[in-house]
Design a protein around this motif. Structure first.
Motif, short mmCIF file in Angstrom:
data_model
loop_
_atom_site.label_atom_id
_atom_site.label_comp_id
_atom_site.label_asym_id
_atom_site.label_seq_id
_atom_site.Cartn_x
_atom_site.Cartn_y
_atom_site.Cartn_z
N PHE A 255 0.82 -1.21 0.00
CA PHE A 255 0.00 0.00 0.00
C PHE A 255 0.85 1.27 0.00
O PHE A 255 0.37 2.35 -0.31
N GLU A 256 2.14 1.15 0.39
CA GLU A 256 3.02 2.31 0.28
C GLU A 256 3.04 2.80 -1.17
O GLU A 256 2.99 3.99 -1.43
N TYR A 257 3.11 1.85 -2.12
CA TYR A 257 3.12 2.23 -3.53
C TYR A 257 1.74 2.64 -4.02
O TYR A 257 1.60 3.52 -4.87
N VAL A 258 0.70 1.98 -3.52
CA VAL A 258 -0.66 2.25 -3.99
C VAL A 258 -1.10 3.66 -3.58
O VAL A 258 -1.61 4.43 -4.39
N TYR A 259 -0.87 4.02 -2.30
CA TYR A 259 -1.49 5.24 -1.79
C TYR A 259 -0.67 6.00 -0.74
O TYR A 259 -0.62 7.22 -0.74
N LEU A 260 0.00 5.26 0.18
CA LEU A 260 0.51 5.92 1.38
C LEU A 260 1.66 6.89 1.12
O LEU A 260 1.70 7.98 1.66
N ALA A 261 2.61 6.48 0.28
CA ALA A 261 3.82 7.28 0.11
C ALA A 261 3.60 8.40 -0.89
O ALA A 261 2.66 8.38 -1.68
N ARG A 262 4.52 9.37 -0.86
CA ARG A 262 4.46 10.47 -1.83
C ARG A 262 5.03 10.00 -3.16
O ARG A 262 5.99 9.23 -3.20
N ALA A 263 4.47 10.49 -4.25
CA ALA A 263 4.87 10.01 -5.59
C ALA A 263 6.33 10.31 -5.90
O ALA A 263 6.95 9.62 -6.71
N ASP A 264 6.92 11.32 -5.23
CA ASP A 264 8.32 11.65 -5.52
C ASP A 264 9.30 10.88 -4.63
O ASP A 264 10.50 11.17 -4.64
N ASP A 268 12.85 1.25 -1.54
CA ASP A 268 13.45 -0.06 -1.81
C ASP A 268 13.63 -0.30 -3.31
O ASP A 268 13.25 -1.36 -3.84
N GLY A 269 14.18 0.69 -3.97
CA GLY A 269 14.59 0.53 -5.37
C GLY A 269 13.52 0.85 -6.39
O GLY A 269 13.80 0.82 -7.59
N LEU A 270 12.31 1.16 -5.97
CA LEU A 270 11.25 1.45 -6.95
C LEU A 270 10.63 2.82 -6.67
O LEU A 270 10.23 3.11 -5.54
N SER A 271 10.58 3.64 -7.72
CA SER A 271 9.96 4.96 -7.58
C SER A 271 8.45 4.78 -7.41
O SER A 271 7.82 4.00 -8.14
N VAL A 272 7.89 5.50 -6.46
CA VAL A 272 6.44 5.40 -6.21
C VAL A 272 5.67 5.86 -7.45
O VAL A 272 4.66 5.27 -7.83
N TYR A 273 6.18 6.90 -8.09
CA TYR A 273 5.54 7.39 -9.33
C TYR A 273 5.50 6.27 -10.38
O TYR A 273 4.45 6.00 -10.97
N ASP A 274 6.65 5.64 -10.60
CA ASP A 274 6.70 4.58 -11.62
C ASP A 274 5.74 3.45 -11.27
O ASP A 274 5.06 2.91 -12.15
N ALA A 275 5.72 3.08 -9.99
CA ALA A 275 4.83 1.97 -9.58
C ALA A 275 3.38 2.32 -9.93
O ALA A 275 2.65 1.50 -10.48
N ARG A 276 2.97 3.56 -9.61
CA ARG A 276 1.56 3.94 -9.86
C ARG A 276 1.27 4.02 -11.36
O ARG A 276 0.19 3.64 -11.82
N PHE A 277 2.24 4.53 -12.12
CA PHE A 277 2.06 4.60 -13.58
C PHE A 277 1.91 3.19 -14.15
O PHE A 277 1.04 2.91 -14.97
N ASP A 299 -5.35 13.22 -5.33
CA ASP A 299 -4.11 13.27 -6.06
C ASP A 299 -3.60 11.87 -6.41
O ASP A 299 -2.89 11.69 -7.38
N SER A 300 -3.94 10.90 -5.55
CA SER A 300 -3.23 9.62 -5.65
C SER A 300 -3.70 8.75 -6.82
O SER A 300 -3.09 7.73 -7.10
N GLY A 301 -4.78 9.15 -7.54
CA GLY A 301 -5.18 8.39 -8.72
C GLY A 301 -4.58 8.94 -10.01
O GLY A 301 -4.75 8.35 -11.09
N LEU A 302 -3.87 10.07 -9.92
CA LEU A 302 -3.42 10.76 -11.14
C LEU A 302 -2.36 9.99 -11.91
O LEU A 302 -2.40 9.90 -13.14
N GLU A 303 -1.38 9.42 -11.19
CA GLU A 303 -0.29 8.71 -11.89
C GLU A 303 -0.84 7.45 -12.57
O GLU A 303 -0.47 7.13 -13.70
N ALA A 304 -1.73 6.72 -11.89
CA ALA A 304 -2.30 5.50 -12.48
C ALA A 304 -3.16 5.87 -13.70
O ALA A 304 -3.19 5.14 -14.70
#
Ligand code: SF4
Length: 466
Positions: A255-264, A268-277, A299-304
């Motif tokens: 869920f850190e990648y899905v919603y909790l963390a900031r996109a920037d 652990d090696g994966l950008s949150v932005y990339d994960a959501r995209f 905001d958190s649905g924008l990258e997906a």
């Protein structure tokens, strides 16, 4: 409980060890960047001449620390900070971190993100040994246990290692000792993120790399699951130290990648932005829709939504204008005004929506309390059809590792997919699969906890605290 229907993180932590007296100010800036992980309280503890001074209170970081409060704190070379969202213990000032605990020959301050599943048991043992507790949060138990173990071991590092081995559940910790040591600890599963940054002035530890960026530290690495790192005089002096705990057999919270963390942030090696995209791309493949535009729920649905558009070839468009200033100032005295709260925050952009078939992408559905108003507002603005696409699977199980997901509140447990689709007034509603979500996050270096989706690995008790 919050009224926005989303899940909430329990806390953020930040710590810094510098060669100049600037630790309090840097920690304040770090906490501002981590505000999204907890808005109910904030605190900073600063080491000063073998003492630790702490200021904390309920509220946002900017509310807790006026210019005068910051002036009154010693600047210090070592500090730890904390923002809190209460999932265990009530939302009172006493439960805000960091927790400062005295022991026979010193003092420590500890900031904790996560949820300790055996906190009740540990608190009872410590009580029987004469320790007193003022708060009801598991973070206070962590601080007390560390102080207790340091007294027993007569050595700060040995005490921290021993205490970490006794904790179960999720814990990312930053600890300041009265002797200007900063210690970072991450639980053996690595449920919550924790990373280290460095620059010429010193070393910082943060829940997310966005806080390192903002404070001018270059990302160095993540703290490994089950690792202890010791920092002194601005430099790492000891790392790779393992403790004996086994963890709960999970992994990083997906869920850190899905919603909790900031996109920037990069976790652990994966950008949150990339994960959501990526999630949006997989969603477009798994759940196609015949539509004219793709919009994300800010905001958190924008990258997906961006990923969905790129993979499907359907044009990406802004569906809403978000009022960034409404914050907590909006008041809810009546049902009518409560209903207009969503509209106050998110107003549909009729010029883009009118006469169009819309794919509306959101990151997750937890309690599902606001989606009906969002879909209604799009239809009210003239959308011909609204097809909801969700970038994570249905949430079905309680989380025991540091968020407020409670099985009893979850919409996926209370209604069938079709009933919920009908209720919110969407023309279709589909979720990404569990395999699809994992595929989207495949570049992450750690295995995942997915317990709230699958039920696998979930423990029977929250943590034994009220
Ligand atoms: Fe994250 Fe869900 Fe696991 Fe909780 S149960 S740590 S929210 S993946």
């Amino acid at each position: 409980m919050k009224t926005d229907g989303k899940l909430h993180e329990e806390c953020a932590v930040f710590g810094v060890s510098l060669t100049a007296d600037e630790a309090a100010g840097v920690t304040y800036n770090g906490l501002l960047a981590l505000q999204h992980r907890g808005q109910e309280g904030a605190g900073i503890a600063v080491v000063c001449e073998n003492k630790i001074l702490c200021h904390k209170d309920s509220g946002l970081v900017g509310e807790v620390f006026s210019g005068e409060d910051l002036e009154n704190l010693p600047k210090g070379r070592t500090a730890v900070g904390h923002t809190r969202y209460s999932t265990t213990g009530s939302s009172t000032k006493e439960n805000v971190g960091p927790f400062v605990t005295d022991y026979l020959t010193g003092r420590i301050a500890a900031a904790h993100n996560g949820n300790i599943t055996n906190a009740g048991e540990i608190r009872e043992k410590l009580r029987r040994n004469g320790l007193r507790f003022d708060a009801t949060s598991d973070s206070e138990v962590v601080s007390a246990l560390i102080a207790y173990c340091i007294t027993k071991e007569q050595n700060t590092l040995s005490g921290v290692i021993q205490a970490a081995g006794l904790l179960q559940g999720a814990f990312s910790l930053v600890i300041a000792s009265g002797r200007d040591k900063l210690i970072a600890v991450r639980d053996p599963s690595g449920f919550r993120p924790l990373c280290i940054g460095e620059n010429e002035t010193g070393t910082a530890v943060a829940s997310e790399s966005c806080a390192l960026d903002v404070c001018g530290f270059e990302f160095a690495r993540d703290v490994a699951p089950g690792e202890v790192v010791v920092i002194e005089n601005g430099r790492i002096i000891c790392q790779g130290i393992k403790f004996s705990g086994t963890g709960d057999g999970q992994g990083l919270c997906i869920f850190e990648y899905v919603y909790l963390a900031r996109a920037d942030s990069v976790i652990d090696g994966l950008s949150v932005y990339d994960a959501r995209f990526n999630m949006g791309g997989v969603l477009a493949e798994e759940c196609p829709a015949d539509a004219d535009i793709v919009c994300g729920v800010p905001d958190s649905g924008l990258e997906a939504a961006g990923g969905y558009s790129a993979r499907s070839g359907i044009q990406l468009a802004s569906g809403f204008v978000r009022n960034r200033y409404v914050g907590r100032s909006f008041i809810y005295p009546s049902q009518t005004q409560r209903d207009s709260a969503v509209r106050q925050k998110l107003n549909p952009l009729a010029a883009n929506i009118r006469g169009r078939r819309v794919v509306l992408v959101d990151d997750s559905i937890v309690r599902g309390t606001t989606l009906e108003k969002i879909v209604k507002s799009l239809k009210g603005a003239g959308a011909k059809e609204v097809h909801m696409r969700i970038a994570s699977p249905p949430v079905l199980h309680t989380c025991y590792y540091g968020t407020d997901i409670d099985g009893g509140d979850l919409i996926a447990n209370r209604m069938s997919l079709d009933e919920f689709r009908n209720k919110i007034g969407a023309d279709s509603l589909e979720y990404i699969s569990m395999d699809g979500l994992k595929q989207a996050c495949g570049q992450c270096a750690l295995p995942f906890c997915t317990a709230c989706f699958t039920g696998s690995g979930a423990r029977a008790g929250k943590n034994g605290l009220e």
